[in-house]
Design a protein around this motif. Structure first.
Motif, PDB file in Angstrom:
ATOM      1  N   LYS A  76       1.870   2.651  -6.925  1.00  9.25           N
ATOM      2  CA  LYS A  76       1.357   1.900  -8.074  1.00  9.25           C
ATOM      3  C   LYS A  76       0.359   2.744  -8.875  1.00  9.25           C
ATOM      4  CE  LYS A  76      -0.371  -1.388  -5.465  1.00  9.25           C
ATOM      5  NZ  LYS A  76       0.068  -0.908  -4.135  1.00  9.25           N
ATOM      6  N   SER A  77      -0.606   3.317  -8.145  1.00  8.67           N
ATOM      7  CA  SER A  77      -1.620   4.109  -8.846  1.00  8.67           C
ATOM      8  C   SER A  77      -0.987   5.323  -9.498  1.00  8.67           C
ATOM      9  CB  SER A  77      -2.701   4.560  -7.872  1.00  8.67           C
ATOM     10  OG  SER A  77      -3.350   3.458  -7.332  1.00  8.67           O
ATOM     11  N   THR A  78      -0.040   5.919  -8.798  1.00  5.89           N
ATOM     12  CA  THR A  78       0.647   7.082  -9.351  1.00  5.89           C
ATOM     13  C   THR A  78       1.292   6.730 -10.686  1.00  5.89           C
ATOM     14  OG1 THR A  78       1.088   7.794  -7.096  1.00  5.89           O
ATOM     15  CG2 THR A  78       2.368   8.839  -8.817  1.00  5.89           C
ATOM     16  N   LEU A  79       1.988   5.614 -10.728  1.00  9.15           N
ATOM     17  CA  LEU A  79       2.666   5.204 -11.954  1.00  9.15           C
ATOM     18  C   LEU A  79       1.657   4.930 -13.063  1.00  9.15           C
ATOM     19  CD1 LEU A  79       5.178   4.526 -13.478  1.00  9.15           C
ATOM     20  CD2 LEU A  79       5.259   2.285 -12.366  1.00  9.15           C
ATOM     21  N   SER A  86       0.823  -1.197   0.000  1.00  7.84           N
ATOM     22  CA  SER A  86       0.000   0.000   0.000  1.00  7.84           C
ATOM     23  C   SER A  86       0.865   1.259   0.000  1.00  7.84           C
ATOM     24  CB  SER A  86      -0.865  -0.015   1.260  1.00  7.84           C
ATOM     25  OG  SER A  86      -2.122   0.490   0.972  1.00  7.84           O
ATOM     26  N   GLY A  87       0.521   2.200  -0.846  1.00 14.30           N
ATOM     27  CA  GLY A  87       1.200   3.484  -0.822  1.00 14.30           C
ATOM     28  C   GLY A  87       2.554   3.509  -1.488  1.00 14.30           C
ATOM     29  N   CYS A  88       2.896   2.466  -2.283  1.00  7.55           N
ATOM     30  CA  CYS A  88       4.224   2.452  -2.880  1.00  7.55           C
ATOM     31  C   CYS A  88       4.255   3.222  -4.194  1.00  7.55           C
ATOM     32  CB  CYS A  88       4.710   1.018  -3.087  1.00  7.55           C
ATOM     33  SG  CYS A  88       3.826   0.173  -4.404  1.00  7.55           S
TER      34      CYS A  88
HETATM   35  N1  LIG Z   1      -2.224  13.939  -4.862  1.00  7.59           N
HETATM   36  C1  LIG Z   1      -1.309  13.560  -3.965  1.00  7.59           C
HETATM   37  N2  LIG Z   1      -0.728  14.485  -3.151  1.00  7.59           N
HETATM   38  C2  LIG Z   1       0.206  14.121  -2.249  1.00  7.59           C
HETATM   39  N3  LIG Z   1       0.635  12.869  -2.085  1.00  7.59           N
HETATM   40  C3  LIG Z   1       0.102  11.885  -2.853  1.00  7.59           C
HETATM   41  C4  LIG Z   1      -0.899  12.182  -3.819  1.00  7.59           C
HETATM   42  N4  LIG Z   1      -1.254  11.038  -4.433  1.00  7.59           N
HETATM   43  C5  LIG Z   1      -0.510  10.054  -3.858  1.00  7.59           C
HETATM   44  N5  LIG Z   1       0.316  10.570  -2.919  1.00  7.59           N
HETATM   45  C6  LIG Z   1       1.301   9.822  -2.113  1.00  7.59           C
HETATM   46  O1  LIG Z   1       2.104   9.099  -2.981  1.00  7.59           O
HETATM   47  C7  LIG Z   1       2.345   7.791  -2.483  1.00  7.59           C
HETATM   48  C8  LIG Z   1       1.924   6.754  -3.487  1.00  7.59           C
HETATM   49  O2  LIG Z   1       0.509   6.791  -3.632  1.00  7.59           O
HETATM   50  P1  LIG Z   1      -0.292   5.794  -4.567  1.00  7.59           P
HETATM   51  O3  LIG Z   1      -1.738   6.118  -4.444  1.00  7.59           O
HETATM   52  O4  LIG Z   1       0.307   5.835  -5.922  1.00  7.59           O
HETATM   53  O5  LIG Z   1       0.010   4.394  -3.892  1.00  7.59           O
HETATM   54  P2  LIG Z   1      -0.565   2.955  -4.277  1.00  7.59           P
HETATM   55  O6  LIG Z   1       0.583   2.066  -4.426  1.00  7.59           O
HETATM   56  O7  LIG Z   1      -1.534   3.061  -5.383  1.00  7.59           O
HETATM   57  O8  LIG Z   1      -1.324   2.607  -2.926  1.00  7.59           O
HETATM   58  P3  LIG Z   1      -2.617   1.688  -2.741  1.00  7.59           P
HETATM   59  O9  LIG Z   1      -2.132   0.306  -2.865  1.00  7.59           O
HETATM   60  O10 LIG Z   1      -3.044   2.008  -1.343  1.00  7.59           O
HETATM   61  O11 LIG Z   1      -3.588   2.086  -3.783  1.00  7.59           O
HETATM   62  C9  LIG Z   1       1.636   7.684  -1.157  1.00  7.59           C
HETATM   63  O12 LIG Z   1       2.573   7.921  -0.142  1.00  7.59           O
HETATM   64  C10 LIG Z   1       0.611   8.804  -1.205  1.00  7.59           C
HETATM   65  O13 LIG Z   1       0.433   9.336   0.088  1.00  7.59           O
END
Ligand SMILES: Nc1ncnc2c1ncn2[C@@H]1O[C@H](COP(=O)(O)OP(=O)(O)OP(=O)(O)O)[C@@H](O)[C@H]1O
Ligand SMILES: Nc1ncnc2c1ncn2[C@@H]1O[C@H](COP(=O)(O)OP(=O)(O)OP(=O)(O)O)[C@@H](O)[C@H]1O
Ligand SMILES: [Mg+2]
Ligand SMILES: [Mg+2]
Lengths: 264, 329, 255, 264, 255
Positions: E45-48, E41-43
């Motif tokens: 993935k969604s951002t990428l 969680s939070g690594c």
């Molecule tokens: N709009 C934003 N502003 C600030 N920080 C963000 C934003 N979006 C994501 N983050 C941070 O970037 C990091 C990665 O977020 P992301 O949502 O990509 O994780 P993830 O791997 O998709 O997590 P999950 O498995 O919970 O969906 C997290 O630490 C999150 O707090």
């Protein structure tokens, strides 16, 4: 080196992330005030129709110095204060009781909903008949105006308390009184506050109507007074004071909410 | 007689264009000359199509006149009117439409019948009900008590918004005294819950209400004068019918019943009620010009008007004089 | 002490129609037994758990504790977690004790004990909204353990968590259970989870919910995910999946 | 046979499922009316102070037969209708534009929020100055009262449109215009309707204030007229008509919402 | 055609602090390749995935399609499903075609084709709220397939579904993919799912998100859950779980 043709991917929703500088919100209001002042200075509209902001401020200052403003302010705050407290306390208590029991709910709710839409101002003559022309009718009108949004919000708050929380409380041994005290009351507090904020606006609105009843002092009376005299600059002082009061009232309740509901 | 007037009207009529004039007024007896003028066709004689615009309160009439929504306003002369003029809204007062006059009952200060108050002097520190701040009622109370060495600071003025409110408050003794006009004074006294302390007409001379023109209409001299001719004629008709005195006593003049019935028709009231409250008016509709100055000074002193104004700015007697000259007699 | 579910049936009567959610349910939970209910969506798992938990009346049949004279103590871990948002973690955990009128000292000690057990030390003063999903559910578990119940009921406690957190929480639950050995009724969708945790798995079928089969999991309670148990684990999983598959496919196509 | 001791488990939250018979909601209102009638019949309060429901109905019937009621009703409906439409159309359009662009949002929102709490009734003298005494000022007051709740709800609606829907639309090829047309507008419709319903109440409230301005016809004017004359029975006819109108207005909007938003 | 992710980094700048979500991300998606991103969680993935999908700007680096002169076509299946609630299933599915200005006939034909493919025939006129979670996500998939994209992006499409529905949907997705062979970037928490679907699994680490390892899954694309592949499947699963476990435990204790 031969490179293959490339097609870059770029952000297509950049507009959603657009950052607006802080000053923009101040810009709007100041811009409006400056424009207003200019229109008045150029005599595009006569000052009677639209007093200039500077003229309003000057008059407000004068009225402050003569004490007129404070005298009226205190009279109104007193009325609004008492009316608001009475309306809010009644609204919350009745709302909690009505919301908790399905029977009272079924009986009282339709009554409340059918009385709510009656414009209080239409009832002025009756209220004067019932309560005379002293402070009573004024406080009553305000209390009535406050009571309805508060009671309606309180019982929707009660009904919106997640039933699983009530189930959890019962499972862990709460009796009915404790369910109300420890679950229903705190659970409906956010909605109650929403009602209180709504009522804050209503109370100021009704202040003007209430002070139509033989009031010598009060912001509403002042507005009516200068309206009668057609001294529009001083009228605007009162109008702006009311809107400022509304803003402050709302902020105060917001502050109280943040204090009382740290878990939100 | 009627014949002569008609001739005079037609004589001056030349090839006058038919004008449509809106008159803003209240359904009050004091608008009687206007009712008469409309009902008896005096305006038509001047080729004026006078239309009544009914209002619920005095102040909007002044506003509407100044703003040009109506060409002619007929109502009480209040502080708001002066303030509007001071604020740049021009209008001119051109004729009388009712005043307080010694020997004619119109407005009075009343107290509950069982009240210990017997004279104006005893009103010191008491609550006195009026309609609204800056209204003619406000003025009358203020001026009457001045005759007894009191000022507005010595009493509590309570705005009750309506005549009905004044009467109810007197009945329920929520106030110590009120100012009322006829026919309500008679009603109150008859029903026995109020007694007259002082007749305003005995205390002060007061131009209560007037006829005023919007600036545009006043500039349209021809029509304005024609309007005033009809008005003056109606005022005389009214005066002769209901204000004639014999041996210091009011007696019904000629056309008495006709006038009463016209008023009754326009105000939706019983003729008997109308008979109780027929306000005094100048026979020629002439204004008490110097009283306007007194009013302005008093309002200014009481801070009920913002800036002092020059009486000359708002009073125009020339038009009426011209009309009277043309009307003759 | 043993909990008996006898002939339970439940029919919901709506304004429009009658839905028979459960029919003919008979089973018992032995002392210190961990029973898992599995079944496709809408088969009546939650309904059954709520009836056993005293949050719903059965239309027929009864539930009783056998071999005790005291009023039995129930605790539920809810799928929705159902922590009181206005109470801190500590205040939530000790809610049951508070309502039982326990002494201040007992509240302090037991509260801290179970908070430590679920690994939330340091978060006593936090409000639920400040916790991640996994931490919230730990607090929910601590609240249930804190009253040391005669029967612990859990309705899909981990279904809102992500896959990895879920795996970790299953391991922790097992560790805690091995310490407390509470009689437990556990509802889940997840077949792996059922095989991993249960002494017996009750498989429900749909429309109306009836017991399709009760499967005894004959594996040691610890190390079920180790390599040597892999085959047996798979066997149980497949057995359950085969029982459910058809019903699950039907459920998927019902709006 | 020896049975072991048993402890049955029973439903401890049965009170949550308590079913209330349909007639309960009618019971409350009828009970109130009957009580009211009895109080009046027994002459506990004089009819001037509190006219009996039967007397109110009788008068309402008379006023219907003489046509007075309909004449006033139509005059008011006309005003409310026009004012409401103008206020709603302006509110929705401006709300959509303001909500979509972050810049206009930052500039306009504070202005709207600071004008909103001004009691419209305090502005009556100014409105008369600006718009005279015809239908214009009346319609304007109502339009103003409608505009604010609608515009505020519209732009909160726009801002509450799930950004993932906008992202989905852009991903599948929508340009800005289509994003507004196909996502933002339908997405904010539920909030817009909430605003429209709020405004329905406000418009009737302001009807009374608006008809304080030189109106001869209209329910508000009628209420004021009978209030001045202290004919409380007929006053109550007007008051009840207003509350009935409010109820109907709300129901109508609810019906429209169900029609227009079948997906809700 | 191949998609290249080159040196991508992303830093979020809050009013309070800077969060480096991604750093040094380099990989490519070959034609017809199915890439799965896993990580705690939070690594990031969604951002990428959002950066690749053109819904977020990278702070550094670039993403490009190689070997094409046309504007590439992207489609995303969202975790939140993101169907338009005011459109029927059919209207949702053909949204992309509508916006591309396809002919009425094409819209009708392709829409029906993909609705049939995901098994939603009969539900064309239903609104999303009338569908179960699984059916909603099928509609979301049909919407994405309908524009026949050059790259299909999926962000935890099944995470909101219950375990059984999820298993069934994975099977269906694989069937559909075998028919369409779209280049795919798929994000999940679920390691089983990753091994079941992927040609290559990219494992991300936390704080900041970097690529820990890229694992080639050398198994036939069909029948990975069959008994003969069981051991290899387990091997891959364990390899990934070992890479993630520590990070996941940390994530669990961050509020
Ligand atoms: N709009 C934003 N502003 C600030 N920080 C963000 C934003 N979006 C994501 N983050 C941070 O970037 C990091 C990665 O977020 P992301 O949502 O990509 O994780 P993830 O791997 O998709 O997590 P999950 O498995 O919970 O969906 C997290 O630490 C999150 O707090
Ligand atoms: N209060 C209720 N009124 C009417 N029907 C209900 C009610 N609660 C549940 N049902 C119906 O009873 C059946 C069983 O519901 P239940 O919630 O127990 O299923 P479940 O197995 O827990 O499903 P899930 O796995 O989705 O949680 C369903 O068909 C449901 O629609
Ligand atoms: Mg369930
Ligand atoms: Mg994510």
């Amino acid at each position: 080196m031969i490179t293959e043709p490339r097609q870059s991917i770029t952000n297509r929703v950049a507009f959603l992330e657009q950052k607006i500088p802080r000053y923009a919100s101040v810009l709007g209001i100041t811009g409006l005030l400056v424009l207003w002042e200019i229109i008045c200075r150029l005599n595009i509209v006569p000052p009677l129709f639209l007093p200039a902001p500077s003229a309003i401020l000057t008059d407000a200052w004068d009225m402050m110095i003569t004490g007129e403003l404070f005298k009226n302010l205190f009279a109104s705050l007193y009325r609004v204060g008492i009316g608001y407290v009475i309306g809010a306390v009644l609204g919350i208590s009745i709302g909690l009781i009505v919301g908790f029991s399905k029977w009272t709910d079924a009986i009282v709710t339709p009554i409340v909903y059918s009385i709510y839409p009656i414009p209080k101002i239409a009832l002025l003559p009756l209220i004067i008949l019932w309560f005379g022309i002293g402070e009573m009718p004024k406080v009553t009108i305000i209390a009535l105006g406050v009571f309805f949004p508060v009671v309606i919000n309180t019982f929707s708050g009660v009904k919106n308390v997640d039933p699983v929380l009530i189930k959890a409380a019962v499972t862990f041994g709460s009796n009915h009184v404790n369910v109300i005290r420890k679950v229903i009351l705190p659970g409906s507090l956010p909605m109650i506050f929403a009602g209180l904020k709504l009522a804050a606006g209503t109370s100021l609105l009704l202040l003007v109507s209430a002070e139509m009843i033989a009031a010598q002092q009060g912001i509403g009376a002042m507005v009516l007074h200068y309206g009668n005299l057609m001294i529009t600059t001083k009228l605007m002082v009162g109008v702006l004071l009311l809107s400022l009061l509304g803003l402050l009232f709302n902020r105060g309740l917001q502050w109280l909410e943040n204090k009382l509901l740290p878990w939100k | 007689g009627k014949q002569g007037a008609e001739e005079a009207g037609n004589g001056s009529g030349k090839e006058s264009k038919r004008e449509s004039i809106n008159i803003g007024m209240l359904k009050l007896t004091s608008s009687a000359p206007l009712f008469i003028g409309i009902e008896k066709g005096f305006f038509k004689e001047e080729n004026i199509d006078a239309k009544a615009q009914w209002f619920e309160a005095a102040q909007p009439i002044a506003v509407a006149t100044a703003g040009g929504s109506v060409e002619v306003g007929a109502t009480g002369i209040t502080a708001s009117l002066y303030n509007m003029v001071a604020g740049g809204q021009k209008l001119v007062i051109v004729a009388d439409k009712g005043r307080e006059q010694e020997g004619y009952s119109s407005s009075a200060i009343l107290a509950p019948s069982d009240s210990s108050i017997k004279s104006v002097k005893e009103l010191k520190g008491k609550k006195i009900g009026i309609t609204q701040t800056g209204s003619t009622y406000h003025y009358m109370v203020g001026r009457v008590i001045e005759n007894y060495g009191l000022g507005l600071d010595d009493i509590e003025v309570v705005p009750l918004n309506s005549i009905k409110g004044l009467m109810d408050s007197l009945k329920s003794k929520q106030v110590d005294a009120v100012l009322l006009n006829e026919p309500n004074i008679t009603t109150v006294v008859k029903e026995g819950y109020g007694k007259v302390i002082s007749q305003v007409g005995e205390e002060i001379e007061y131009q209560t209400s007037g006829v005023f023109f919007s600036p545009k209409f006043a500039d349209n001299k021809d029509v304005a004068v024609r309007f005033l001719k009809a008005y003056a004629k109606a005022a005389r008709y009214y005066y002769d019918a209901v204000l004639t005195k014999k041996d210091g006593k009011l007696i019904p003049g000629e056309n008495y019943d006709e006038v009463i019935n016209i008023i009754a028709k326009y105000t939706d009231q019983e003729p008997d009620v109308i008979k109780q409250g027929l306000p005094y008016m100048d026979r020629d509709g002439k204004l008490l010009e110097e009283n306007i100055k007194t009013q302005v000074d008093w309002y200014a002193k009481e801070k009920l008007i913002d800036k002092a104004i020059d009486t000359k700015e708002i009073v125009n007697t020339e038009l009426l004089e011209q009309a009277l000259k043309e009307l003759g007699k | 002490m043993r909990i008996v579910v006898e002939n339970v049936a439940k029919t919901f009567i709506d304004s429009k129609r009658e839905v028979t959610a459960l029919q003919n349910i008979n089973f018992s939970i032995e002392n210190q037994e961990f029973i898992v209910l599995v079944g496709p969506s809408g088969c009546g798992k939650s309904t059954l758990l709520n009836i056993v938990g005293g949050l719903l009346s059965p239309s027929d049949g009864s539930i009783y504790f056998e071999g005790t004279n005291d009023k039995p103590n129930l605790a539920i871990v809810f799928q929705e977690i159902a922590l009181f948002p206005w109470r801190t973690v500590f205040e939530n955990v000790v809610y049951g004790l508070e309502e039982k009128g326990a002494s201040k000292q007992e509240i302090q000690e037991k509260g801290q004990h179970y908070i430590n057990m679920v690994g939330l030390n340091g978060f006593e003063k936090a409000y639920p909204k400040q916790l991640s999903g996994g931490m919230k559910q730990r607090a929910g578990i601590a609240r249930a353990l804190c009253i040391e119940p005669d029967l612990l009921l859990m309705d899909e406690p981990f279904s809102a968590l992500d896959a990895q957190t879920r795996t970790l929480m299953q391991e922790e639950l097992l560790t805690i259970w091995n310490r407390t050995k509470l009689s437990t009724l556990y509802v889940t969708h997840n077949i792996q989870e059922a095989v991993y945790l249960a002494d017996r798995v009750i498989v429900l079928s749909r429309h109306p919910g009836t017991i399709k089969q009760i499967i005894q999991i004959d594996m040691p309670k610890t190390g079920r995910d180790s390599v040597q148990n892999r085959e047996q684990f798979e066997k149980y999983s497949n057995q359950i999946w085969d029982l459910i598959r058809h019903d699950a496919q039907e459920a998927l196509l019902e709006g």
